[in-house]
Each structure stands twice: as structure tokens, then as C-alpha cells.
Motif scaffolding. Structure first.
Motif, PDB file in Angstrom:
ATOM      1  N   PRO A 157       0.803  -1.221   0.000  1.00 21.93           N
ATOM      2  CA  PRO A 157       0.000   0.000   0.000  1.00 21.93           C
ATOM      3  C   PRO A 157       0.835   1.270   0.000  1.00 21.93           C
ATOM      4  CG  PRO A 157      -0.172  -1.173   2.103  1.00 21.93           C
ATOM      5  CD  PRO A 157       0.496  -2.093   1.146  1.00 21.93           C
ATOM      6  N   ASN A 158       1.951   1.293   0.721  1.00 24.40           N
ATOM      7  CA  ASN A 158       2.781   2.491   0.722  1.00 24.40           C
ATOM      8  C   ASN A 158       3.418   2.735  -0.630  1.00 24.40           C
ATOM      9  OD1 ASN A 158       2.626   3.608   3.436  1.00 24.40           O
ATOM     10  ND2 ASN A 158       3.597   1.726   4.109  1.00 24.40           N
ATOM     11  N   GLY A 159       3.912   1.663  -1.259  1.00 30.12           N
ATOM     12  CA  GLY A 159       4.483   1.831  -2.579  1.00 30.12           C
ATOM     13  C   GLY A 159       3.472   2.304  -3.607  1.00 30.12           C
ATOM     14  N   LEU A 160       2.265   1.757  -3.529  1.00 30.53           N
ATOM     15  CA  LEU A 160       1.229   2.153  -4.486  1.00 30.53           C
ATOM     16  C   LEU A 160       0.743   3.580  -4.234  1.00 30.53           C
ATOM     17  CD1 LEU A 160      -0.769  -1.195  -4.690  1.00 30.53           C
ATOM     18  CD2 LEU A 160       0.722  -0.204  -6.452  1.00 30.53           C
ATOM     19  N   VAL A 161       0.666   3.989  -2.985  1.00 29.45           N
ATOM     20  CA  VAL A 161       0.305   5.383  -2.693  1.00 29.45           C
ATOM     21  C   VAL A 161       1.375   6.313  -3.244  1.00 29.45           C
ATOM     22  CG1 VAL A 161       0.098   7.084  -0.832  1.00 29.45           C
ATOM     23  CG2 VAL A 161      -1.182   4.948  -0.721  1.00 29.45           C
ATOM     24  N   ALA A 162       2.648   5.989  -2.997  1.00 28.58           N
ATOM     25  CA  ALA A 162       3.726   6.828  -3.515  1.00 28.58           C
ATOM     26  C   ALA A 162       3.659   6.926  -5.033  1.00 28.58           C
ATOM     27  CB  ALA A 162       5.076   6.245  -3.079  1.00 28.58           C
ATOM     28  N   ALA A 163       3.461   5.793  -5.689  1.00 27.20           N
ATOM     29  CA  ALA A 163       3.402   5.798  -7.153  1.00 27.20           C
ATOM     30  C   ALA A 163       2.239   6.644  -7.655  1.00 27.20           C
ATOM     31  CB  ALA A 163       3.278   4.364  -7.664  1.00 27.20           C
ATOM     32  N   GLU A 219      21.464  10.139  -2.377  1.00 26.24           N
ATOM     33  CA  GLU A 219      20.635  11.117  -3.063  1.00 26.24           C
ATOM     34  C   GLU A 219      19.704  10.423  -4.052  1.00 26.24           C
ATOM     35  OE1 GLU A 219      21.053  15.170  -5.832  1.00 26.24           O
ATOM     36  OE2 GLU A 219      22.839  14.101  -5.122  1.00 26.24           O
ATOM     37  N   GLY A 220      18.445  10.857  -4.055  1.00 29.12           N
ATOM     38  CA  GLY A 220      17.477  10.291  -4.985  1.00 29.12           C
ATOM     39  C   GLY A 220      16.877   8.977  -4.539  1.00 29.12           C
ATOM     40  N   LEU A 221      17.215   8.518  -3.339  1.00 30.06           N
ATOM     41  CA  LEU A 221      16.650   7.280  -2.792  1.00 30.06           C
ATOM     42  C   LEU A 221      15.850   7.617  -1.546  1.00 30.06           C
ATOM     43  CD1 LEU A 221      16.450   4.153  -2.623  1.00 30.06           C
ATOM     44  CD2 LEU A 221      18.554   4.223  -1.259  1.00 30.06           C
ATOM     45  N   TYR A 222      14.604   7.113  -1.491  1.00 33.07           N
ATOM     46  CA  TYR A 222      13.690   7.480  -0.409  1.00 33.07           C
ATOM     47  C   TYR A 222      13.077   6.224   0.195  1.00 33.07           C
ATOM     48  CZ  TYR A 222      14.289  11.916  -2.726  1.00 33.07           C
ATOM     49  OH  TYR A 222      14.861  13.017  -3.289  1.00 33.07           O
ATOM     50  N   LEU A 223      12.997   6.218   1.521  1.00 34.18           N
ATOM     51  CA  LEU A 223      12.386   5.105   2.240  1.00 34.18           C
ATOM     52  C   LEU A 223      10.882   5.324   2.277  1.00 34.18           C
ATOM     53  CD1 LEU A 223      12.688   2.535   3.952  1.00 34.18           C
ATOM     54  CD2 LEU A 223      12.975   4.017   5.955  1.00 34.18           C
ATOM     55  N   ALA A 224      10.120   4.377   1.732  1.00 37.58           N
ATOM     56  CA  ALA A 224       8.672   4.545   1.586  1.00 37.58           C
ATOM     57  C   ALA A 224       7.891   3.443   2.274  1.00 37.58           C
ATOM     58  CB  ALA A 224       8.308   4.578   0.094  1.00 37.58           C
ATOM     59  N   SER A 225       8.519   2.768   3.241  1.00 37.03           N
ATOM     60  CA  SER A 225       7.858   1.635   3.891  1.00 37.03           C
ATOM     61  C   SER A 225       7.465   1.979   5.321  1.00 37.03           C
ATOM     62  CB  SER A 225       8.794   0.428   3.907  1.00 37.03           C
ATOM     63  OG  SER A 225       9.868   0.651   4.813  1.00 37.03           O
ATOM     64  N   VAL A 245      -2.136   0.454   7.679  1.00 39.34           N
ATOM     65  CA  VAL A 245      -2.463   0.750   6.284  1.00 39.34           C
ATOM     66  C   VAL A 245      -3.084   2.139   6.231  1.00 39.34           C
ATOM     67  CG1 VAL A 245      -3.770   0.014   4.264  1.00 39.34           C
ATOM     68  CG2 VAL A 245      -2.762  -1.696   5.779  1.00 39.34           C
ATOM     69  N   HIS A 246      -2.238   3.128   5.959  1.00 41.30           N
ATOM     70  CA  HIS A 246      -2.681   4.522   5.887  1.00 41.30           C
ATOM     71  C   HIS A 246      -1.976   5.290   4.792  1.00 41.30           C
ATOM     72  CE1 HIS A 246       1.065   4.948   8.114  1.00 41.30           C
ATOM     73  NE2 HIS A 246       0.561   4.226   9.094  1.00 41.30           N
ATOM     74  N   GLY A 247      -0.881   4.744   4.261  1.00 42.76           N
ATOM     75  CA  GLY A 247      -0.197   5.361   3.134  1.00 42.76           C
ATOM     76  C   GLY A 247       0.771   6.467   3.473  1.00 42.76           C
ATOM     77  N   ALA A 248       0.922   6.828   4.750  1.00 47.19           N
ATOM     78  CA  ALA A 248       1.738   7.987   5.095  1.00 47.19           C
ATOM     79  C   ALA A 248       3.212   7.833   4.712  1.00 47.19           C
ATOM     80  CB  ALA A 248       1.587   8.311   6.578  1.00 47.19           C
ATOM     81  N   PRO A 249       3.875   6.692   5.007  1.00 45.91           N
ATOM     82  CA  PRO A 249       5.277   6.608   4.576  1.00 45.91           C
ATOM     83  C   PRO A 249       5.459   6.757   3.067  1.00 45.91           C
ATOM     84  CG  PRO A 249       4.805   4.929   6.219  1.00 45.91           C
ATOM     85  CD  PRO A 249       3.485   5.520   5.819  1.00 45.91           C
ATOM     86  N   GLY A 250       4.556   6.148   2.305  1.00 44.28           N
ATOM     87  CA  GLY A 250       4.646   6.293   0.863  1.00 44.28           C
ATOM     88  C   GLY A 250       4.407   7.709   0.403  1.00 44.28           C
TER      89      GLY A 250
END
Length: 550
Positions: A11-17, A487-493, A502-507
Motif C-alpha cells: 500500500p505504501n508503494g502504491l500510494v507513492a506511485a 541522493e534520490g533514494l527514499y524510504l517509503a515503507s 495501512v494509511h499510506g503515510a510513509p509512501g
């Protein structure tokens, strides 16, 4: 070449995308499993007539999340359903504490346990009325949440802030004893605290238990109609309509770093996928630092901190196809709740937590029990129940507090023995339960990890919820934000603030950071901060790369 690659279709990856696609970026999501969703998936693997949620099932944080709300997933076919009651905690004597979305009903039920407990519940609800909106804003805002915190601080000053701060820091046992005379209110708080890996005596467990209880009352514990996969499907459809691509069966094994910047990812099949702007990693923190990103690209302090990273407890789950409703001794209050807590009382919760701390497999495991058909009638044939229960076990087992000689190998014998132990616990509160079982599926810690690599031995929170690994300590001291030393790498989990659920905030936080850093000035600041972070980490002094607050 895509603007961004997202590693992991949870869910976090999909929210980020989705948020990157909304901003006009081209996005590819690479998922190791054969289907998207991470820990938000459902299937018919227990029985063909029953829909079972494989991992997570009820989503109060999704209901409260402004991030998911702004995605308008109802336009993609997502609908939510609620059980008549949010949560129940039956006792062996037939009494039952109930959390209802109607606070007057909750309070009236607690009054039956002890005179005055209805007023005590109303008092806790009044605090939520004053502070709840700002707490939710702070929870889902990138760290540090400057504006929500300022509003919250102003409200706290007007409402006796130090006393409220003390309440949030209390162990849940102490908070429950201060607020309630009877067992009902105490168990509602304590059971909710144990949704995380917080023992009743742990600092901050009182605040967490209160927060979960208030979220349940305000938003319910809703379930997606048709199964957890309905939430994932809605996120995927939304992304694809905006041009995003989801590729399953593509396990990323390396983030390629050149001159301190993430420039590509490499898959297990040998494919290299270059990126134009950013890589967002919806992966467990230990898998990112030192595994996907080679140690030579990371400050020594980050690698040292990772040796201190603490997982939350391992998880053991059983799914059932039942031929009828669960025959709870407590009757209708428990039968109509989506979630049921199974424990004899507060001391039972402490005993359970102590056994985990001593690395023993609990002999009387505390269960979170889900009644999915009670929440969503589409989950199984009329008059039946699709159900599950999970509990926690140690990552490294020293001994078995029960009589089955479980060693933690979780071979077939140990899995069956512990599943039987779980069923015996349910049977104690619902005589005849075992006669209703048409089929069951056992998901031991290693099984959960095999189905979702982020769930290390079944750890479902992305790391402990304890205070020493939250806020600017999450995932390592001095961070709290999605930016990484690369640089250019972000933690989204869920390893990033604000953590699991399941709330999507990290993403969302990772996507916003990537969008900000793509601007020229932001890129220059990001490089300067990364350089400072690297020097500070090697010198083992100062916070590592904490960006300026918004």
C-alpha cells in the motif's frame, strides 16, 4: 527511462506511485511477488466458497487517513463495510466489553462493569474531541509535523498539556487503573495497545491504546467489501489510469549508486532499470541498508545503527472457514463485533507479554480474532463465517511455556500443535467452536515472510512501536524522514515515520520528498545535507541528515 521506480507494490508503494503519477511523473512499480498488495491481499485459499484476508483485514487507519481519502478510491470501485460493533473483549464469566461507534453505547456497556466508568469513558472521548483532529494531522504529516504540532501545542496549553502528555506516556496498565474501576474499560485500552508490540507495562502503551480505541470509535474498523485485495486493486487501477506501470514477479536485488546518487535498480533476472529522478523503496529497512544498497555507499553510523534495529514481535496466524457463527459465551455483543480480543484479563495480557520477553512460546496466547462475514456479508455463504486469529511469538524461541515442546523451527508438527493451542483458546470462550471448522490454513512466521519479504518472520509493523524507535528515532536515530544518505533514494515503507498500519503515510511522505528534491534548489540543499550527514555519521556525532522542517 521512467522518472521513478518504486520497489514494492504494497500500500505504501502504491500510494507513492499514485502521487508521483498525479504530479506528471512516469512511474514503474516492481513487485517481487506474483501479485501486488504486499500485506493487503485476499484469496480463496482456505475454502473456495470463503474469501480470506491473507494478512491485514480491518483498517481504522485507512479510514482516518487524509492521504487515502484524497485519492478518491471510491471512484475505482472501493467500498467499505462495518460490523455492527467495532470490537469486543469477552470474559470467561460471560461479560463482554464492547467498543461501539456510538460512544453512548460504549459508555453504557462499561457502566455495567463499575459505576462511574461511563463518565470515565466520556472523559477520554472529550480529550479526543479537543485533540483528535490535530493528532491525526500530526500522525500523517512528514516529520517534524510543524504546523499540526503548533496547533496541538496551543490546544494542549489550554487543556492542561502536561497532564495530557503524562497520560500519553503512561503504560496502559497504569492509565487503565487510573481511569476505570471495572475491567471493561481497562481491557478496551489494553487490548488495543497490544495491537502493536507494546506490553501493558511499556511506556507509551497507554497513549497508543487510547489512540486506537478512539480511532475505532470515530472511524470504526472497516473492511473493504469483497476482501482486502479490493483496496489494492483500487490503488492499482488508479495508478494505471494515470499511466503508471506495475510489474509483478520482478524482485529488485540492488539499487545502483553512482557518485552518491541512486541511478538505477537491478532485478533478480539481471535487468537494469535506469531512473531519471528517484527510487522509492517500500521495503523493510534492514533490506535496504546494506542489502539493496551496498554498505560502501552508506555512512558507518547508519550501518552501526542497523545492528541495533529492533523488529516487532513475530506473528502466527490461522484462517478458518466456519460452518456457522462463532458460539461466544458472551452472546450477541461478541458475535456482532468484527474484531474480538481473546484474553482472560489484564494479568493474562501481562503474562503473555512477559513470556514473549523471555523468548517463550506463550501457553495462553492473546488473540486478535477477526469475524469477516460479520463485517462484510460477501465473504462467505449465508449463515457461515470467514474468520481468522493471529497472535505473537518470539523471533528466537528459547522454550515453550506450553506442553508441546515447540522449539521455533515451525515444522509441520509445531505449526499444527500451536494452531491447536489457538483453537483451544477460542474454545474456552466459545464452546463448540472447533466443531464448526470446515477448513483451516496455518500461516507461521516463515510462511508470512515467504509471502511478503517485508514481514520478517511475520513482523507486521516494520519495526517495533516502542518509543525508542519512533519519531526521530525511526528507523535509526536522527532521521524520522524518508530521505536516505543516498541522493534520490527514499524510504517509503512502514520502517519510516509514522510506522505500521495501512494509511499510506510513509509512501506519501517519500513521494513528497522526491517531488521537492527534483527542484534545482532543493537538489542542491539535498546534496549539502547528504554531505553533512555523511561527515556527521562518520564522526559519530550529531543527527544524520535531518532536513529542514517544512
Amino acid at each position: 527511462m521512467p522518472d521513478a521506480v518504486v520497489i514494492g507494490a504494497g500500500p505504501n508503494g502504491l500510494v507513492a506511485a499514485n502521487l508521483l503519477a498525479d504530479a506528471g511523473w512516469s512511474v514503474e512499480v516492481l513487485e517481487a511477488q506474483d501479485e501486488p498488495g504486499g500485506a493487503v491481499r485476499s484469496d480463496r485459499g482456505v475454502h473456495p466458497d470463503y474469501v480470506s484476508d491473507v494478512f491485514s483485514a480491518f483498517y481504522p487507519l485507512a479510514a482516518a487517513s487524509p492521504i487515502l481519502s484524497r485519492l478518491d478510491l471510491h471512484e475505482e470501485g472501493l467500498h467499505w463495510s462495518h460490523a455492527p460493533r467495532v470490537l469486543a473483549h469477552p470474559l470467561p464469566d460471560g461479560r463482554c466489553a464492547v467498543l461501539d461507534r456510538d460512544r453512548t453505547a460504549t459508555a453504557a456497556g462499561l457502566e455495567q462493569f463499575a459505576p462511574g466508568d461511563a463518565l470515565a469513558w466520556d472523559h477520554l472521548c472529550d480529550i479526543w474531541d479537543r485533540l483528535g483532529a490535530d493528532i491525526v494531522d500530526a500522525l500523517f504529516t512528514p516529520f517534524p509535523p510543524v504546523r499540526p504540532t503548533a496547533r496541538l501545542a496551543a490546544r494542549l496549553r489550554a487543556a492542561g498539556g502536561l497532564r495530557l502528555a503524562r497520560m500519553m506516556a503512561l503504560p496502559v496498565r497504569r492509565l487503565a487503573e487510573e481511569e476505570f474501576r471495572g475491567e471493561g474499560g481497562r481491557l478496551l485500552l489494553a487490548g488495543n495497545a497490544l495491537h502493536a508490540d507494546l506490553a501493558p507495562e511499556a511506556a507509551g502503551s497507554g497513549g497508543f491504546g487510547w489512540l486506537m480505541a478512539m480511532l475505532g470509535q470515530a472511524y470504526g474498523f472497516p473492511a473493504p467489501v469483497g476482501g482486502a485485495s479490493a483496496l489494492t486493486d483500487a490503488l492499482v487501477r488508479r495508478l494505471q489510469r494515470r499511466g503508471g506501470v506495475v510489474r509483478c514477479g520482478e524482485r529488485v536485488v540492488e539499487v545502483t549508486v553512482r557518485a552518491g546518487r541512486a541511478v538505477a535498480v537491478r532485478t533478480a533476472s539481471g535487468e537494469t532499470v535506469p531512473v531519471n529522478r528517484a527510487v522509492l523503496a517500500d521495503v523493510a529497512v534492514p533490506a535496504l541498508y546494506g542489502d539493496l544498497v551496498a554498505p560502501r555507499h552508506l555512512p558507518s553510523q547508519v550501518l552501526d545503527d542497523m545492528r541495533r534495529f529492533q523488529w516487532d514481535w513475530a506473528t502466527f496466524k490461522v484462517d478458518w472457514a466456519l460452518s456457522g457463527p462463532v458460539p461466544w459465551t458472551a452472546g450477541e455483543p461478541a458475535a456482532t463485533a468484527g474484531t474480538v480480543h481473546v484474553a482472560d484479563g489484564m494479568d493474562d495480557l501481562t503474562r503473555f507479554s512477559a513470556q514473549l520477553a523471555m523468548r517463550e512460546v506463550p501457553d495462553r496466547p492473546f488473540l486478535l480474532f477477526g469475524q469477516m462475514t460479520a463485517a462484510d456479508a460477501s465473504r462467505s455463504p449465508a449463515g457461515t463465517e470467514s474468520a481468522w486469529a493471529y497472535t505473537h511469538v518470539p523471533h528466537s524461541v528459547r522454550g515453550d511455556a506450553g506442553d508441546d515442546g515447540i522449539t521455533g523451527t515451525w515444522d509441520a508438527r509445531e505449526q499444527e500443535a500451536f494452531a491447536d493451542r489457538i483453537e483451544a483458546r477460542v474454545e474456552r470462550f466459545a464452546p463448540g467452536f472447533r466443531s464448526l471448522v470446515r477448513a483451516r490454513r496455518i500461516l507461521a512466521p516463515r510462511t508470512l515472510e515467504a509471502m511478503d519479504a517485508n514481514l520478517y518472520r511475520g513482523a507486521i509493523n516494520g519495526g517495533t512501536t516502542a518509543m525508542h524507535q519512533q519519531l526521530f528515532f525511526r528507523p535509526v536515530p536522527g532521521t524520522g524522514r524518508p530521505e536516505t544518505p543516498v541522493e534520490g533514494l527514499y524510504l517509503a515503507s512502514a520502517g519510516a515515520h509514522p510506522g505500521g498500519g495501512v494509511h499510506g503515510a510513509p509512501g506519501a511522505n517519500a513521494a513528497r520528498a522526491a517531488l521537492r528534491s527534483s527542484r534545482p534548489l532543493r537538489r542542491a540543499l539535498s546534496r549539502a545535507q547528504a554531505a553533512l550527514a555523511g561527515r556527521g555519521a562518520r564522526a559519530v556525532s550529531g543527527p544524520e541528515g535531518l532536513p529542514n522542517p517544512e
